[in-house]
Design a protein around this motif. Structure first.
Motif, short mmCIF file in Angstrom:
data_model
loop_
_atom_site.label_atom_id
_atom_site.label_comp_id
_atom_site.label_asym_id
_atom_site.label_seq_id
_atom_site.Cartn_x
_atom_site.Cartn_y
_atom_site.Cartn_z
N VAL A 153 0.82 -1.20 0.00
CA VAL A 153 0.00 0.00 0.00
C VAL A 153 0.87 1.27 0.00
CG1 VAL A 153 -0.26 0.14 2.51
CG2 VAL A 153 -2.03 1.10 1.01
N PHE A 170 1.43 2.42 -3.50
CA PHE A 170 0.18 3.00 -4.03
C PHE A 170 -0.04 4.40 -3.48
CE2 PHE A 170 -4.37 3.71 -3.07
CZ PHE A 170 -4.81 3.93 -4.36
N GLN A 171 0.23 4.56 -2.17
CA GLN A 171 0.04 5.89 -1.56
C GLN A 171 0.99 6.92 -2.17
OE1 GLN A 171 0.51 5.13 2.64
NE2 GLN A 171 -1.68 4.80 2.92
N VAL A 218 -8.11 19.13 5.27
CA VAL A 218 -8.88 18.27 4.35
C VAL A 218 -8.32 16.87 4.38
CG1 VAL A 218 -9.74 19.95 2.69
CG2 VAL A 218 -7.43 19.07 2.42
N ILE A 219 -9.19 15.93 4.09
CA ILE A 219 -8.77 14.55 3.91
C ILE A 219 -9.42 14.06 2.62
CG2 ILE A 219 -10.61 13.79 5.47
CD1 ILE A 219 -8.84 11.37 6.14
N LYS A 220 -8.62 13.39 1.83
CA LYS A 220 -9.13 12.97 0.52
C LYS A 220 -8.89 11.48 0.36
CE LYS A 220 -7.58 15.85 -2.58
NZ LYS A 220 -7.09 16.59 -3.74
N LYS A 221 -9.92 10.78 -0.04
CA LYS A 221 -9.74 9.35 -0.27
C LYS A 221 -8.96 9.15 -1.55
CE LYS A 221 -12.61 5.22 -0.11
NZ LYS A 221 -13.99 4.77 0.10
N LEU A 222 -7.98 8.27 -1.53
CA LEU A 222 -7.22 7.99 -2.74
C LEU A 222 -8.01 6.95 -3.54
CD1 LEU A 222 -3.64 7.78 -1.23
CD2 LEU A 222 -4.71 9.72 -2.38
N HIS A 250 -3.09 22.70 -1.97
CA HIS A 250 -4.14 21.69 -1.94
C HIS A 250 -5.40 22.16 -2.64
CE1 HIS A 250 -2.50 18.39 0.42
NE2 HIS A 250 -1.64 19.33 0.78
N PHE A 293 -0.25 10.45 4.63
CA PHE A 293 -1.08 9.34 4.18
C PHE A 293 -1.74 8.63 5.35
CE2 PHE A 293 2.11 9.53 0.71
CZ PHE A 293 1.23 9.99 -0.25
N ILE A 294 -2.93 8.16 5.10
CA ILE A 294 -3.69 7.45 6.12
C ILE A 294 -4.13 6.14 5.49
CG2 ILE A 294 -5.75 7.50 7.60
CD1 ILE A 294 -4.84 10.76 6.22
N PHE A 295 -3.99 5.05 6.22
CA PHE A 295 -4.39 3.76 5.69
C PHE A 295 -5.30 3.10 6.71
CE2 PHE A 295 -3.32 -0.89 5.28
CZ PHE A 295 -4.05 -1.10 4.11
N ASP A 315 -8.82 1.09 2.52
CA ASP A 315 -8.83 2.43 1.91
C ASP A 315 -7.62 3.25 2.34
OD1 ASP A 315 -11.18 2.25 0.46
OD2 ASP A 315 -12.40 2.66 2.25
N SER A 316 -7.13 4.05 1.39
CA SER A 316 -6.06 4.99 1.69
C SER A 316 -6.59 6.41 1.54
CB SER A 316 -4.89 4.81 0.73
OG SER A 316 -4.17 3.64 1.03
N TYR A 317 -5.98 7.32 2.28
CA TYR A 317 -6.36 8.73 2.21
C TYR A 317 -5.11 9.58 2.22
CZ TYR A 317 -10.68 6.67 3.96
OH TYR A 317 -11.79 5.89 4.11
N SER A 318 -5.25 10.79 1.73
CA SER A 318 -4.17 11.74 1.94
C SER A 318 -4.77 12.98 2.57
CB SER A 318 -3.48 12.09 0.62
OG SER A 318 -4.32 12.89 -0.16
N SER A 319 -3.93 13.73 3.28
CA SER A 319 -4.45 14.97 3.87
C SER A 319 -3.39 16.05 3.72
CB SER A 319 -4.82 14.76 5.33
OG SER A 319 -3.65 14.47 6.07
N ASN A 357 -16.08 8.28 6.90
CA ASN A 357 -15.16 7.28 6.38
C ASN A 357 -14.76 6.25 7.44
OD1 ASN A 357 -14.48 7.88 3.48
ND2 ASN A 357 -14.19 9.90 4.39
N LEU A 386 -13.31 6.40 10.34
CA LEU A 386 -11.94 6.44 10.83
C LEU A 386 -11.87 6.72 12.34
CD1 LEU A 386 -10.37 8.44 7.86
CD2 LEU A 386 -10.03 6.02 8.37
#
Lengths: 351, 450, 80
Positions: free
Chosen positions: A339, A342-343, B10-14, B361, C14-16, C22-26, C75, C77
């Motif tokens: 992962v 991917f990130q 903000v948080i965005k789903k990849l 962003h 990054f958040i997993f 699911d992965s996220y970025s902030s 989501n 979390l």
């Protein structure tokens, strides 16, 4: 430029989506890497984070995301400029239909940056568009199924009278269905209209054997390479699953004629239907290498490598022979990554 | 301790298969100035929303277009298409540059006269010309472009009754290979209607046929259609010469050149795909020059270009009223202008820029107008920096059709200012007031005490 | 208010979520808030913390943090 000794070329390639209906990028890279005349560093250009080529680190050295074609020229040029500053790109090989317009348009600016490309010009590119193809064939004496552009469903009947059922009803960009009755044609018209807008293309149905031809033109009207392939088996999406190189001069001649008429520069694929009475109809012309392009290298005419040489200014003599009976069989392979990769590609736009 | 610069978290789903970071729009560079005038100062002084026109850009566009045509063809005349933007200040800029007026109603005709355009430099188009308007236009030696047989016979009758010698052209519609065919205006070329109308004019005692006109469509993306149109008009002019020894004075190819706005539903942006004026000029002038006319018989080429000369000179400035999160998680931004002011957002995916610097962003959002109407959408989906209430936005290329097709609906229309070539700003249309809107209203006596 | 235990965050933002894949970025401030949320923290504490550090109007930040928290909740979390 002559390739005296081994030289390292930095080549940027798109179309890394080696999925069930694959883009050609990975196959193009494989062919280029096999050429003994030069060393390469391959820069992948990707649109989406899960294009398999991004994660194939022995195929692609480094990947950068680029803006979608719909964003237009400026963002693309900006992004390539950024990448170029870091990678010093010698050559870019775009492999998607949808991105070619942009890459052709920015050709001169890329050249100013020192980035080569080897693409048809806009006029050649437009002439093979499916809405123009019939006129093109008529002008150059090549068989293309007759078609009509339909704006009103009421015009369907007139087109059907002229072209006769069954008909192929096609969307402006994608999708096609065969209609045997006016009801089916009507239904297809409505579906395609809501999906792709107008016009709808109604085309004469040609029945026969499907042959695909990969060809490479030098931009002066000369054909450097032409390799015809017959599909042995297709996927449920109509893509070749396996195919074999064949020997029939009517196909090679057809491709030569096409390249001569257009002075085609770069790779292309002719999708041809051979009717029972032996007439080859051009169904579609793809303005780039097909996904099965590695077969040309395997058969002795490495088209991607030849394109690299021509793009870099070397004169390439036309190939004269290829091995007949070479078969490709496409197979899938589950690549494993983590992962974190991917990130990184989706979050930072490079990997 | 000095505090750090804030940005909304903000948080965005990849999501796989969706827009990447290098995504969907050109860089969100802040547009802080129009010409050299600061956006915030403009809004501070004239309010928000605010239409802004750049006089310098209008003149640049006009001079560029005339240069392009005149370097290819000896006799060229532009006529400003009033309906595209008939604010008097705008019309006067064009007239100062040498443009004639092209009008499609008695109202527009009167505006042109009031703007000081001589009668013989007004082209009167359109299917609706009232008797008194025809009489006046004929007396002023304006160029009356006849749209249908009823108008033709009306004009013949009026000419007899009032001893008029009107200068006329016919509008010709034709198949130029494009869809839709604009066959509702004028006389058809292919079925011989246009030739019949010409013959009828030649047989009339008072009408003087001076030109031929066509207007093949709007926002045309193919130059070849103009070549076909020019060819068909030339064919009529040639027949007139051969059969009636009549030299036509001008060919009017109408309007229809696109601006670089992006039409809804197009895959690639308009800035990349729209043909340039040079390409249109090549298509048109090549045909006329090579048709075979003698040099001295070459007709004047008239163009009624509107949109391509004004669109990119117009901006709409506005302010973020609120941010919202929709039920499905999408972000929505409410602006202080809607489809009432920005009518063209029904057709275009207008480019919208932030007017202040912002972080890297971005997020996808819907841009809504302030109207209490579901259709009030400025952009269905746009990637913008993280906007806050009170932030300013600049909408680009709004100069054509908005300041004529805007609606007084729910709220009032805003100020329109023009920035002149020395960067002075002038209000050219005042923001509307309730009194202005109600000044045309009357209240029946039995409702006065309601 | 607390981030679920198994949620992995990285310095790059990054958040997993291993529970869903699911992965996220902030953005940086989002990451900072997430790091605070690794320990149990209440809304007021969080607002005090951020408002003392960043140049932001308190009411503005309250709106923003509520939106951010609702995104985290949507989501899945956050701990219930």
């Amino acid at each position: 430029m002559k390739f005296n000794g081994k030289q390292k070329l930095v080549i940027a390639v798109t179309g890394l989506n080696a999925i069930d209906s694959p883009g050609p990028g990975v196959a193009v890279i494989r062919a280029i890497r096999e050429c003994p005349d030069f060393d390469v560093r391959i820069i992948g250009l990707s649109y989406e984070a899960l294009e398999p080529g991004i994660y194939m680190h022995d195929i692609v050295d480094k990947t950068y995301q680029i803006p979608y074609p719909s964003a237009g020229i400026e963002p693309l040029l900006d992004r390539i400029r950024d990448i170029h500053e870091r990678e010093n790109i010698d050559l870019v090989i775009p492999n998607f239909d949808a991105e070619l317009f942009n890459f052709i348009k920015i050709g001169p600016q890329l050249r100013n940056l020192g980035i080569h490309s080897f693409l048809p010009d806009l006029e050649q590119f437009e002439a093979r568009h499916k809405m123009e193809l019939y006129e093109f064939g008529k002008k150059h004496g090549m068989l293309v199924p007759a078609d009509r552009l339909i704006y009103h469903s009421s015009d369907l009947a007139k087109a059907a009278e002229e072209l006769q059922y069954p008909l192929v009803v096609k969307g402006k960009y994608y999708d096609a269905t065969i209609a045997y009755t006016s009801e089916q044609a009507q239904k297809a018209f409505n579906q395609l209209k809501s999906k792709w807008g107008l016009p709808i293309i109604v085309q004469e149905f040609i029945n026969g054997i499907e042959i695909n031809i990969a060809a490479l033109g030098d931009g002066e009207g000369n054909t450097i390479s032409v390799v015809p392939m017959r599909k042995l088996y297709i996927t449920d999406k109509g893509k070749a699953w396996a195919g074999i190189t064949i020997d029939d001069s009517s196909y090679t001649n057809l491709a030569r004629k096409f390249i001569k008429a257009t002075k085609w520069r770069g790779g292309c694929e002719l999708e041809v239907m051979q009717t029972k009475d032996g007439k080859p109809y051009i169904m579609e012309v793809n303005p780039r290498f097909p996904a099965w392009i590695y077969l040309t290298a395997a058969a002795g005419q490495n088209q991607p490598a030849s394109l690299v040489k021509m793009a870099m200014g070397e004169k390439v003599e036309p190939f004269t022979t290829y091995s007949v009976g070479k078969i490709f069989i496409r197979y899938s392979w589950d690549l494993i990554t983590d992962v974190s990769e991917f990130q990184i590609i989706s979050g930072t736009g490079e990997l | 301790m000095e505090k750090l610069k804030y940005e909304r978290p903000v948080i965005k789903k990849l999501i796989t298969g969706f827009t990447n970071k290098f995504g969907s729009q050109s860089k969100n560079e802040a547009v802080t100035h129009i010409e050299s005038v600061n956006v915030n100062e403009l809004i501070g002084k004239y309010g928000s929303p605010l239409f802004v026109l750049s006089e310098r850009q209008i003149r640049r566009n006009y001079q560029n277009a005339t240069r392009i045509f005149r370097t290819r063809y000896p006799k060229v005349q532009f006529a400003w298409s009033y309906k595209t933007n008939y604010l008097n200040a705008v019309c006067r800029v064009f007239h100062q540059e040498g443009s004639w007026a092209e009008v499609v109603s008695g109202f527009e005709y009167d505006k042109a006269i009031a703007n000081g355009v001589p009668g013989n430099k007004i082209i009167f188009n359109g299917p609706d010309k009232k008797d008194e308007e025809l009489i006046r236009a004929a007396r002023n030696n304006s160029l009356i472009h006849i749209d249908h047989f009823d108008e033709l016979y009306t004009l013949i009758k009026l000419s007899d009754e009032y001893q008029l010698k009107p200068l006329v052209a016919i509008r010709v519609n034709m198949d130029t290979g494009i869809y839709p065919k604009w066959d509702r205006f004028g006389f058809n070329f292919e079925n011989g209607q246009a030739w019949n109308a010409i013959t009828r004019i030649l047989n009339s005692e008072n009408l003087n046929l001076v030109g031929l006109h066509c207007h093949i469509g709007t926002f045309m993306l193919t130059t070849s259609a103009y070549a076909i149109a020019a060819n068909k008009l030339c064919e009529l002019a040639w027949s007139l010469k051969v059969k009636h020894n009549k030299t036509i004075q001008y060919l009017d190819l109408g309007g229809g050149f696109p601006s670089t706005n992006t039409l809804k539903g197009s895959y690639l942006p308009g800035t990349d795909t729209v043909p340039s004026i040079d390409q249109f000029a090549d298509a048109i002038t090549d045909v006329i020059l090579n048709y075979g006319f003698k040099q001295e018989d070459l007709p004047l080429l008239i163009l009624e270009t509107g949109r391509a000369l004004i669109d990119d000179a117009g901006y709409l400035l506005g302010t973020v009223l609120a941010n919202k999160r929709l039920s499905d998680g999408r972000r929505a931004t409410i602006l202080d202008f809607g489809v009432n002011s920005l009518f063209t957002s029904f057709w275009y995916e207008h480019k919208v820029s932030p007017a202040q610097e912002s972080g890297q962003h971005t997020e996808e959002t819907i841009l809504y107008g302030p109207l209490c109407m579901n259709i009030d959408v400025i952009r269905e989906n746009i990637t913008l920096p993280l906007l806050q209430k009170g932030d300013r936005l600049v909408v680009h290329k709004v100069g054509a059709y908005n300041m004529t097709q805007w609606m007084q609906f729910i709220t009032l229309r805003p100020n329109v200012v023009m920035i002149d070539k020395d960067n002075n700003t002038h209000v050219i249309r005042n923001a509307e007031t309730r009194e202005y809107i109600e000044s045309a209203e009357l209240i029946p006596p039995h409702l006065t005490n309601a | 208010m607390r981030l679920k235990k198994n949620i992995a965050t990285s310095e790059a933002g990054f958040i997993f979520n291993p529970g869903t894949g699911d992965s996220y970025s902030s953005n940086p401030i989002g990451s900072e808030i997430l790091s605070h949320l690794k320990e149990d923290i209440d809304r007021k504490e969080l607002i005090d913390l951020i408002c003392s550090k960043y140049d932001v109007d308190r009411i503005q930040f309250e709106k923003d943090i509520d939106d951010f928290i609702s995104q985290l909740t949507d989501n899945n979390l956050l701990d219930d």
